[in-house]
Scaffold this motif. Structure first.
Motif, short mmCIF file in Angstrom:
data_model
loop_
_atom_site.label_atom_id
_atom_site.label_comp_id
_atom_site.label_asym_id
_atom_site.label_seq_id
_atom_site.Cartn_x
_atom_site.Cartn_y
_atom_site.Cartn_z
N LEU A 88 26.24 -37.42 30.42
CA LEU A 88 25.10 -37.35 31.34
C LEU A 88 24.34 -36.08 31.02
O LEU A 88 24.88 -34.97 31.14
CB LEU A 88 25.58 -37.33 32.79
N VAL A 89 23.11 -36.24 30.56
CA VAL A 89 22.35 -35.11 30.04
C VAL A 89 21.13 -34.84 30.91
O VAL A 89 20.40 -35.77 31.28
CB VAL A 89 21.92 -35.37 28.58
N ASP A 90 20.93 -33.60 31.21
CA ASP A 90 19.80 -33.16 32.03
C ASP A 90 18.50 -33.26 31.23
O ASP A 90 18.36 -32.66 30.16
CB ASP A 90 20.06 -31.71 32.45
N ASP A 91 17.56 -34.05 31.72
CA ASP A 91 16.24 -34.15 31.08
C ASP A 91 15.16 -33.67 32.05
O ASP A 91 14.03 -34.14 32.01
CB ASP A 91 15.96 -35.59 30.63
N SER A 92 15.56 -32.73 32.90
CA SER A 92 14.58 -32.20 33.85
C SER A 92 13.58 -31.29 33.16
O SER A 92 13.79 -30.87 32.01
CB SER A 92 15.31 -31.42 34.96
N LEU A 135 20.63 -40.17 31.12
CA LEU A 135 19.83 -39.00 31.45
C LEU A 135 19.67 -38.91 32.96
O LEU A 135 19.69 -39.94 33.65
CB LEU A 135 18.46 -39.07 30.77
N LEU A 136 19.49 -37.70 33.45
CA LEU A 136 19.34 -37.55 34.90
C LEU A 136 18.15 -38.33 35.43
O LEU A 136 18.19 -38.88 36.53
CB LEU A 136 19.17 -36.06 35.27
N ASN A 184 13.52 -40.41 22.55
CA ASN A 184 14.29 -40.91 23.68
C ASN A 184 14.75 -39.78 24.60
O ASN A 184 15.56 -39.99 25.49
CB ASN A 184 15.50 -41.74 23.22
N PHE A 185 14.23 -38.59 24.36
CA PHE A 185 14.56 -37.46 25.22
C PHE A 185 13.27 -36.71 25.52
O PHE A 185 12.78 -35.93 24.71
CB PHE A 185 15.58 -36.54 24.52
N VAL A 186 12.70 -37.00 26.68
CA VAL A 186 11.43 -36.41 27.08
C VAL A 186 11.56 -35.86 28.49
O VAL A 186 12.50 -36.19 29.22
CB VAL A 186 10.28 -37.45 27.01
N THR A 211 34.28 -37.41 29.99
CA THR A 211 32.93 -37.45 30.55
C THR A 211 32.37 -36.04 30.59
O THR A 211 33.05 -35.11 31.02
CB THR A 211 32.96 -38.03 31.97
N LEU A 212 31.15 -35.89 30.13
CA LEU A 212 30.48 -34.58 30.11
C LEU A 212 29.19 -34.66 30.89
O LEU A 212 28.38 -35.56 30.68
CB LEU A 212 30.18 -34.15 28.68
N VAL A 213 28.99 -33.67 31.78
CA VAL A 213 27.74 -33.54 32.53
C VAL A 213 27.07 -32.25 32.08
O VAL A 213 27.67 -31.17 32.21
CB VAL A 213 28.00 -33.50 34.05
N VAL A 214 25.87 -32.36 31.55
CA VAL A 214 25.13 -31.19 31.07
C VAL A 214 23.94 -30.96 31.97
O VAL A 214 23.12 -31.86 32.19
CB VAL A 214 24.62 -31.43 29.62
N THR A 215 23.83 -29.75 32.52
CA THR A 215 22.71 -29.45 33.40
C THR A 215 22.33 -27.98 33.31
O THR A 215 23.18 -27.14 33.00
CB THR A 215 23.02 -29.82 34.86
#
Lengths: 267, 281
Positions: free
Chosen positions: A58-62, A110-111, A133-135, A171-175
């Motif tokens: 789960l990757v932060d795309d904020s 993505l978030l 795919n990452f904006v 599971t990895l959460v990146v923020t």
């Protein structure tokens, strides 16, 4: 997957993990089920192995990931989306270097941007590409999306276990910041679910990129994430942190994987 | 899943094979300390010529490490049969006393390297039952020493039981045994033959398959799903996914929690099954 079947898997998993009724209700409401289902991917019937390693990112795309910042020393401007993409892709690369790469399935979410890839065999997992795919997605609905991601992991794990397949998950959460934008889930909900993924069979890691304000140790602890990696807010540090995460992912995928494989990391 | 095809005029024989094993609950002892290994061994060979050979060996439960002998014997026997068939071409011409003696000789050579007391080594490591099949375009053979199950077109034939629940083991030829003293014919392979054109499916298994047949009307542990009859194993879904048969057996032996007790699965004995479907394309 039929949503009735999906709901059944989640209710079963929640019951086994002593998830409280209110969190189970959130996990199995129509909106959450739809989001989980979008990432369903490969089924147990389609999968031909006798064991599976389920990797979920789960990757932060904020907006803050894409925000231009000035390096005080070099006076150059930088943003972190490229580093996050390269780090994500390095995790995939590390997994491809393991002996059990053929029994690994991966999903990236993505978030804000939803499902980059449902669960697919590792060799088919798409790379993150900044600008493609990452904006910039906007906010940081961390809690809402952690419920979706943990639910996805629990459902996929239960589906494969019920089919007689040995399951391990990572599971990895990146923020890079605390929650901003969640509308349904609370930290207590996430913590209640996260407990299901803290065991020898399941690993849940948080990777916090400093925003100068958030105490990520406390933030992730409130969310029930006990294993974390911290990074300063610059591309090089992010790459190093993601590399560390990739080593953890690969270590768990080795034949003699043991619990607590992060070695030295903790809340 | 192995697939072998051979051409014969306008007909091509196709054999699809799947195989799997699960340790029995009386070996893994769920909820209790200690365990025993799965004492079965099996090997399958599908040759470009179209000939398919499969062997299942079930180690003596009283043997300290009889899984060693079972897991060695199965592939060695397959290899011997491949060598024999390469020379004789037609399975009906196989000389079974020769095959038996070659297998005993090879296993005795291995046993002799494992300790001074050959008799003890054989008793501890090399007592096992043997059952197998050979499929050729001309015929299907089942061969066996000891107990087990063979299945033809979905109909199982159970071999045994034997007096005092003491089946004959091939390697009693080294140690001697009252079993062979009572009936010397038990020391030799018995063979059953069928015409391939009459065959749709075949299977072999250790005696654990008898339990699998017995629990067909029970539910998989922790579910309301009925296990179902042995015949389902010979249907296409079990050949489309090579892991399907193993999962079927594994689900049957999943342990469940009943309060503070661990309930074992449905199969007390190690259960090994090799299933093949035969058609002409």
């Amino acid at each position: 997957m039929d949503t009735t079947d999906l709901k059944g898997l989640l209710v079963s998993a929640a019951s086994d993990n002593e998830v409280c009724p209110s969190t189970t209700a959130l996990l199995t409401d129509a909106s959450t089920l739809r989001q989980i289902n979008r990432g369903d991917g490969i089924t147990a019937d389609e999968y031909t192995g006798s064991e599976v390693y389920i990797v979920t990112l789960l990757v932060d795309d904020s907006g803050s990931i894409f925000e231009q910042r000035e390096d005080k020393q070099t006076k150059k401007f930088y943003s972190n989306e490229e580093a996050v993409c390269l780090g994500h892709n390095e995790i995939l690369g590390a997994l491809l270097g393991t002996k059990k790469r053929g029994s690994t399935i991966v999903s990236t979410r993505l978030l804000n941007g939803g499902v980059v890839s449902p669960y697919v065999m590792l060799e088919h997992a798409p790379r993150l590409e900044a600008g493609k795919n990452f904006v910039d997605g906007g906010a940081t609905p961390l809690m809402d999306q952690m419920v979706v991601v943990i639910g996805s992991v629990l459902a996929k794990a239960r589906e494969f276990e019920d089919a007689g397949i040995v399951v391990r998950t990572w599971t990895l959460v990146v923020t890079d910041g605390r929650d901003y934008g969640s509308t349904k889930a609370s930290a207590a909900d996430v913590a209640n679910l996260a407990g299901s993924l803290n065991s020898e069979q399941h690993q849940l890691l948080g990777l916090g990129v400093s925003d100068g304000r958030t105490d990520f140790k406390e933030e992730f602890r409130n969310l029930g994430v006990v294993k974390l990696i911290l990074s300063t807010n610059d591309p090089s540090a992010i790459r190093s942190a993601m590399r560390l995460a990739s080593q953890s992912a690969a270590a768990m995928n080795q034949p003699s994987a043991v619990s607590g494989g992060l070695g030295g990391f903790g809340a | 899943m192995d697939t072998a095809v051979t051409s014969e005029a306008s007909k091509r024989l196709r054999v699809q094979v799947v195989s799997a094993t699960v340790p029995g609950t009386e070996h893994i002892l769920p909820g209790r300390p200690n365990w025993k290994n799965n004492q079965d061994g099996f090997a399958v060979s599908s040759q470009p010529s179209g000939i398919t050979i499969a062997v299942v060996c079930d180690g003596c439960s009283g043997g300290e490490h009889s899984e060693i002998g079972a897991q060695l014997a199965a592939p060695i026997l397959v290899q011997i049969l491949e060598e024999e068939l390469a020379q004789r071409i037609v399975a009906s011409r196989l000389h079974w006393p020769d095959i038996r003696n070659r297998l005993i000789h090879r296993l005795t050579q291995v046993a002799a390297m494992m300790g001074c007391d050959l008799q003890k080594v054989v008793r501890d490591y090399f007592l096992f039952t043997t059952i197998g099949f050979i499929i050729t375009p001309e015929g299907v053979l089942f061969f066996y020493i000891g107990d087990g199950v063979y299945i033809v077109n979905g109909v199982p034939t159970v071999l045994g039981p034997f007096p005092d629940n003491a089946p004959p083991y091939l390697m009693y030829a080294v140690t001697g045994s009252p079993v062979f003293d009572r009936d010397p014919s038990l020391a030799h392979f018995r063979v059953r033959r069928y015409r391939t054109i009459d065959i749709k499916s075949v299977g072999i298994g250790c005696d654990g398959v008898e339990d699998l047949i017995r629990v067909s009307d029970r539910c998989f542990p922790g579910t309301n799903e009925v296990v179902g009859g042995l015949g389902q194993v010979f249907t296409p879904p079990f050949f489309e996914n090579p892991d399907r048969l193993r999962r079927f057996l594994a689900r049957m032996n999943k342990e469940t929690a009943q309060g503070s007790r661990v309930e074992p699965g449905l199969l007390p004995d190690d259960t090994t099954l090799v299933a093949a479907i035969v058609d002409w394309i």
